[in-house]
Write a protein that holds these residues in place. Structure first.
Motif, PDB file in Angstrom:
ATOM      1  N   GLU A 157       0.792  -0.880  -0.182  1.00 48.73           N
ATOM      2  CA  GLU A 157       0.423   0.167   0.627  1.00 48.73           C
ATOM      3  C   GLU A 157       0.959   1.571   0.040  1.00 48.73           C
ATOM      4  N   ALA A 158       1.553   1.279   1.201  1.00 56.05           N
ATOM      5  CA  ALA A 158       2.978   2.348   0.951  1.00 56.05           C
ATOM      6  C   ALA A 158       3.685   2.606  -0.791  1.00 56.05           C
ATOM      7  N   LEU A 159       3.572   1.728  -0.766  1.00 54.87           N
ATOM      8  CA  LEU A 159       4.432   1.551  -2.733  1.00 54.87           C
ATOM      9  C   LEU A 159       3.774   2.615  -3.488  1.00 54.87           C
ATOM     10  N   VAL A 160       2.122   2.000  -3.554  1.00 53.13           N
ATOM     11  CA  VAL A 160       0.956   2.596  -4.518  1.00 53.13           C
ATOM     12  C   VAL A 160       1.023   3.655  -4.125  1.00 53.13           C
ATOM     13  N   ALA A 161       0.866   4.744  -2.987  1.00 53.63           N
ATOM     14  CA  ALA A 161       0.886   5.886  -2.766  1.00 53.63           C
ATOM     15  C   ALA A 161       2.116   6.372  -3.135  1.00 53.63           C
ATOM     16  N   GLY A 162       3.315   5.820  -3.003  1.00 50.07           N
ATOM     17  CA  GLY A 162       4.703   6.450  -3.352  1.00 50.07           C
ATOM     18  C   GLY A 162       5.144   6.817  -2.196  1.00 50.07           C
ATOM     19  N   ARG A 163       4.740   6.324  -0.773  1.00 48.55           N
ATOM     20  CA  ARG A 163       5.484   6.517   0.223  1.00 48.55           C
ATOM     21  C   ARG A 163       6.785   5.238   0.460  1.00 48.55           C
ATOM     22  N   LEU A 164       7.869   5.492  -0.034  1.00 52.95           N
ATOM     23  CA  LEU A 164       8.560   4.863  -0.556  1.00 52.95           C
ATOM     24  C   LEU A 164       9.596   3.916   0.967  1.00 52.95           C
ATOM     25  N   ALA A 165       9.797   5.434   1.462  1.00 45.58           N
ATOM     26  CA  ALA A 165      10.885   5.222   2.731  1.00 45.58           C
ATOM     27  C   ALA A 165      10.355   3.910   3.632  1.00 45.58           C
ATOM     28  N   PRO A 166       8.592   4.391   4.155  1.00 46.15           N
ATOM     29  CA  PRO A 166       7.709   3.404   4.813  1.00 46.15           C
ATOM     30  C   PRO A 166       8.005   1.797   4.468  1.00 46.15           C
ATOM     31  N   ALA A 167       7.788   1.828   2.683  1.00 46.77           N
ATOM     32  CA  ALA A 167       7.922   0.495   2.374  1.00 46.77           C
ATOM     33  C   ALA A 167       8.690   0.164   1.944  1.00 46.77           C
ATOM     34  N   GLU A 168       9.692   0.645   2.181  1.00 46.06           N
ATOM     35  CA  GLU A 168      11.513  -0.271   2.396  1.00 46.06           C
ATOM     36  C   GLU A 168      11.312  -0.293   3.151  1.00 46.06           C
ATOM     37  N   GLN A 169      10.876  -0.290   4.962  1.00 50.68           N
ATOM     38  CA  GLN A 169      11.713  -0.070   6.006  1.00 50.68           C
ATOM     39  C   GLN A 169      10.653  -1.472   6.129  1.00 50.68           C
ATOM     40  N   GLY A 170       9.611  -1.165   5.258  1.00 50.34           N
ATOM     41  CA  GLY A 170       8.558  -2.737   5.545  1.00 50.34           C
ATOM     42  C   GLY A 170       9.013  -3.883   5.138  1.00 50.34           C
ATOM     43  N   LEU A 171      10.174  -3.611   4.176  1.00 52.63           N
ATOM     44  CA  LEU A 171       9.459  -4.647   3.105  1.00 52.63           C
ATOM     45  C   LEU A 171      11.592  -5.206   3.371  1.00 52.63           C
ATOM     46  N   ARG A 172      12.337  -4.388   4.252  1.00 53.70           N
ATOM     47  CA  ARG A 172      13.632  -5.443   4.557  1.00 53.70           C
ATOM     48  C   ARG A 172      13.219  -6.152   5.726  1.00 53.70           C
ATOM     49  N   GLU A 173      12.132  -4.994   7.075  1.00 55.86           N
ATOM     50  CA  GLU A 173      12.526  -6.093   8.202  1.00 55.86           C
ATOM     51  C   GLU A 173      11.739  -7.242   7.735  1.00 55.86           C
ATOM     52  N   TYR A 174      10.465  -7.338   6.780  1.00 54.63           N
ATOM     53  CA  TYR A 174      10.054  -8.410   6.121  1.00 54.63           C
ATOM     54  C   TYR A 174      11.225  -9.283   6.341  1.00 54.63           C
ATOM     55  N   LEU A 175      12.309  -9.014   4.801  1.00 53.80           N
ATOM     56  CA  LEU A 175      13.078  -9.762   4.685  1.00 53.80           C
ATOM     57  C   LEU A 175      14.533 -10.683   5.458  1.00 53.80           C
ATOM     58  N   THR A 176      14.060  -9.803   6.787  1.00 54.11           N
ATOM     59  CA  THR A 176      15.314 -10.120   7.657  1.00 54.11           C
ATOM     60  C   THR A 176      14.247 -11.731   7.651  1.00 54.11           C
ATOM     61  N   LEU A 177      13.241 -11.806   7.926  1.00 50.81           N
ATOM     62  CA  LEU A 177      13.001 -12.877   8.593  1.00 50.81           C
ATOM     63  C   LEU A 177      12.672 -14.467   6.909  1.00 50.81           C
ATOM     64  N   LYS A 178      12.447 -13.476   6.345  1.00 49.89           N
ATOM     65  CA  LYS A 178      12.085 -14.484   5.174  1.00 49.89           C
ATOM     66  C   LYS A 178      12.774 -13.830   3.773  1.00 49.89           C
ATOM     67  N   PRO A 179      14.401 -14.169   3.952  1.00 50.16           N
ATOM     68  CA  PRO A 179      14.976 -13.885   2.597  1.00 50.16           C
ATOM     69  C   PRO A 179      14.439 -13.883   1.518  1.00 50.16           C
ATOM     70  N   ASP A 180      14.054 -15.252   1.615  1.00 51.85           N
ATOM     71  CA  ASP A 180      13.747 -15.869   0.206  1.00 51.85           C
ATOM     72  C   ASP A 180      12.151 -15.961  -0.573  1.00 51.85           C
ATOM     73  N   ASP A 181      11.765 -14.776  -0.496  1.00 49.43           N
ATOM     74  CA  ASP A 181      10.388 -14.190  -0.932  1.00 49.43           C
ATOM     75  C   ASP A 181      10.909 -13.337  -2.030  1.00 49.43           C
ATOM     76  N   PRO A 182      10.382 -14.604  -3.462  1.00 55.09           N
ATOM     77  CA  PRO A 182      10.704 -13.473  -4.214  1.00 55.09           C
ATOM     78  C   PRO A 182       9.476 -12.412  -5.141  1.00 55.09           C
ATOM     79  N   ALA A 183       8.081 -12.380  -4.105  1.00 52.48           N
ATOM     80  CA  ALA A 183       7.378 -11.136  -4.567  1.00 52.48           C
ATOM     81  C   ALA A 183       8.050 -10.030  -4.217  1.00 52.48           C
ATOM     82  N   ALA A 184       8.087  -9.532  -2.200  1.00 50.31           N
ATOM     83  CA  ALA A 184       9.087  -9.149  -1.443  1.00 50.31           C
ATOM     84  C   ALA A 184      10.583  -8.405  -2.373  1.00 50.31           C
ATOM     85  N   LEU A 185      11.100  -9.889  -2.861  1.00 54.41           N
ATOM     86  CA  LEU A 185      12.694  -8.901  -3.000  1.00 54.41           C
ATOM     87  C   LEU A 185      12.332  -8.365  -4.886  1.00 54.41           C
ATOM     88  N   ARG A 186      11.240  -8.698  -5.373  1.00 51.50           N
ATOM     89  CA  ARG A 186      10.741  -7.977  -7.050  1.00 51.50           C
ATOM     90  C   ARG A 186       9.923  -6.263  -6.336  1.00 51.50           C
TER      91      ARG A 186
END
Length: 675
Positions: A157-186
């Motif tokens: 939702e943050a990405l769609v709204a153009g709020r890149l900083a919170p989107a990036e923070q949320g994705l990095r937090e998620y990928l620390t737990l699940k580093p092999d999620d292709p959708a999150a990596l994309r």
């Protein structure tokens, strides 16, 4: 299938099983799917699923008219079916019905908002129609729709709204737990690309494809990222994989044509653009790209016609007007009123607006209305500068580090290292300083091949920068001090391998005319010690103003503010003077004004420096029909001329910030101290 559905046995013995078989076969075996759907329709005439599968198969087989004849009434009967609207949309696009295709795809995503592929197709339609903002929004929806994990919804939702900083923070937090999620990596890759971190985006997309090789959207993203980094040769295999699945997709085909242009396969690119536009003639951006390819190939009249066609479809497309102006030899006097009318529009994008200002600047310059011309150039530059994150102090600091690093002792300690191939001839300097003229002269020699502004030295330098910074070892160029002789040789060899695709003629020498490579003259001298480096130099104020009134497709972020141009020019001259001191005679300098005043003598000296015998064809460089991609492409197809040498003086009253940074004229020589 030769038997009716009611007569089949085993896995295909029932109507449901026959339809299931057809569903599975649509993508990989559309002919088999169509045959099975027809068998079902013999038993159950008008069966909606069988009709849908038959139409979908026919579309993939290229029988678009037959597919549309089935889908159009089916969509009216199945108004709540997003799949039917989606297929109808793709079929309409294939039949060159852009508005109908867009409408059907809009209905598909309205019925199924979480359909990533449909949003992606709609984004392609918007982009082909010149609707950049709508395309970006649809593309973001495509990425968000690919997420079905609740833990990623917030970032999407943050990405769609153009709020890149919170989107990036949320994705990095998620990928620390699940580093092999292709959708999150994309998704994280998309954020990196939007922030200009192409290398990071590329690495993330490559990892996503390692985990999910059939992730089509990620492969498309990767091809685009590679293209934007001028790494077209690496993008092409990915595009071919995409086309193997959907060979008629106009977005894939346009991207392939753009990549072929970058690899120097101009005729193939032109043929591909022509093929796409034959089916989809209502695409202003495609006509624009087609015009660029034609211009590069020297077909000016055809390029003008293509640019005009793009304007007939999108009258506010500022880049088309600027492309006409950028031919330099083409007048826009009859277009001034139209351009001013477009600028009066409230809905015009900043990109269209700045391009129109640059085009008006050229039109007013041709009319000798220099005050109006300068105002237009300055307004275009103001808008463009506001889009850029450029720090002049960082450039100065990098060049200061280079002067500190590259000493006579530094070079003597590494003598004899590097890759010893003598083939490259680097033409460096500032843009608009005569580098294209020098390239055209050299490329008219029987032993020299002209290529283009190759990105490969910059890529190697960036790779060193990123690896060095990741290891916490400081900034470029300091990392060069840590490279072994073997690494230097490998870097030189890598450059030769990367540029091999650009060498079509098999001549002993080739030209790399990336002007910004002056920043990397030290690196070039170490990894390719036998290569020649030619620095093209033009009178300082002429160079500075010529850069200011030029809108560059990418790069040259220093060129949109007069004071910053002057500072960049001083940094450039100081670095070249340093190299003249620490490695005398390594860099050969060509003065543009001297080349104009005494062409034959300067050409003879240039060829002698390169170890080449004189050939009279080098004096007839304007007869060389080789492709030229730079802003001077049409000028170097004319005999040498003097008209532009003092053109900047018409604007002198408004160039005080540039003059202040460069310095005052030397009254004895009538030149500037940094020339």
């Amino acid at each position: 299938m030769n038997t009716t559905a009611s007569q089949t046995s085993g896995a295909e013995g029932t109507l449901e099983q026959a339809l299931a078989f057809a569903s599975r076969a649509v993508v990989r075996e559309p002919a088999a799917a169509a045959a099975q759907a027809r068998e079902v329709l013999k038993v159950a005439p008008g069966h909606p699923q069988a009709e849908f599968l038959l139409a979908a198969s026919l579309r993939r087989l290229g029988d678009l008219a037959a597919a549309q004849a089935i889908l159009a009434p089916l969509a009216q009967a199945q108004t709540r079916s997003p799949q039917v609207w989606y297929e109808l949309g793709l079929t309409a696009l294939g039949l060159n019905e852009l508005a109908e295709g867009e409408s059907a795809l809009r209905k598909a995503v309205a019925l199924k908002p979480a359909w990533s592929e449909a949003w992606c197709q709609l984004a392609d339609v918007f982009r082909l129609g010149g609707k950049a903002a709508d395309a970006d929004a649809a593309y973001a929806r495509s990425i968000a729709a690919s997420v079905d994990n609740p833990a990623l919804m917030g970032a999407a939702e943050a990405l769609v709204a153009g709020r890149l900083a919170p989107a990036e923070q949320g994705l990095r937090e998620y990928l620390t737990l699940k580093p092999d999620d292709p959708a999150a990596l994309r998704m994280l890759a998309e954020i990196g690309v939007r922030l200009g971190r192409y290398h990071d985006g590329q690495a993330l997309l490559e990892r996503a494809l390692e985990l999910a090789p059939s992730f089509t959207a990620a492969r498309h993203n990767l091809a685009v990222v590679l293209y934007r980094q001028n790494r077209a040769a690496e993008a092409l295999p990915h595009i071919e994989q995409l086309l193997a699945v959907d060979p008629a997709d106009p977005g894939y085909l346009n991207l392939k044509a753009a990549c072929l242009t970058l690899t120097g396969d101009y005729e193939a690119a032109i043929a591909l653009y022509r093929s796409v536009l034959g089916k989809h003639p209502d695409q202003p951006k495609a006509w624009l790209s087609y015009g660029h390819a034609l211009k590069t190939a020297g077909r000016q009249a055809d390029s003008v016609a293509a640019y005009r066609q793009s304007l007939s479809l999108a009258p506010g497309l500022g880049e088309a007007y600027w492309s006409l102006a950028n031919l330099k030899t083409f007048g826009l006097a009859d277009d001034v009123a139209d351009m001013q009318a477009q600028l009066a529009r409230a809905d015009l994008s900043d990109d269209d607006r700045l391009h129109l200002h640059y085009a008006l600047g050229k039109a007013f310059e041709d009319a000798a209305d220099y005050e109006a011309s300068f105002r237009s150039y300055a307004e275009g530059a103001r808008i463009r500068r506001g889009q850029l994150d450029y720090d002049a102090a960082e450039t100065t600091a990098q060049l200061d580090r280079a002067r500190a690093l590259f000493t006579p002792q530094f070079f003597s300690e590494r003598a004899g290292q590097g890759h010893l191939d003598p083939a490259p001839i680097f033409v460096v300097g500032l843009p608009r300083s005569g580098s294209t003229l020098v390239e055209q002269i050299l490329a008219s020699h029987s032993q020299v091949e002209g290529t283009m502004e190759l990105p490969d030295i910059i890529f190697l330098a960036r790779s060193l920068t990123e690896s060095n910074e990741a290891a916490g070892k400081g900034a470029y160029p300091d990392v060069i001090a840590q490279l072994s002789g073997e690494t230097l040789a490998n870097l030189g060899r890598s450059y030769m391998e990367r540029t091999a695709i650009q060498r079509k003629l098999g001549r002993p020498f080739f030209i790399d005319k990336m002007p910004n490579n002056f920043l990397h003259a030290g690196l070039i001298s170490l990894i390719l010690p036998k290569a020649r480096i030619i620095d093209t130099r033009r009178e300082a104020m002429a160079t500075g103003f010529s850069a200011f009134k030029q809108h560059f497709a990418r790069g040259q972020n220093w060129s949109y503010n007069l004071a910053e141009i002057g500072g960049y020019y001083r940094d450039y001259v100081a670095l070249m003077a340093h190299f003249d001191t620490v490695m005398p005679d390594r860099i050969y300098r060509v003065n543009y004004e001297s080349m104009v005043d005494d062409t034959e003598a300067e050409v003879r000296r240039l060829l002698a420096h390169c170890g080449l015998p004189f050939e009279s064809e080098c004096l007839e460089f304007h007869r060389n029909s080789r492709p030229v991609r730079t802003a001077s492409s049409e000028q170097v197809r004319r005999p040498i001329f003097r008209e532009g040498i003092d053109q900047w003086r018409h604007y002198e009253a408004w160039l005080a910030p540039l003059k202040a940074e460069i310095g005052s004229p030397n009254r004895t020589t009538s030149s500037y101290p940094f020339c």
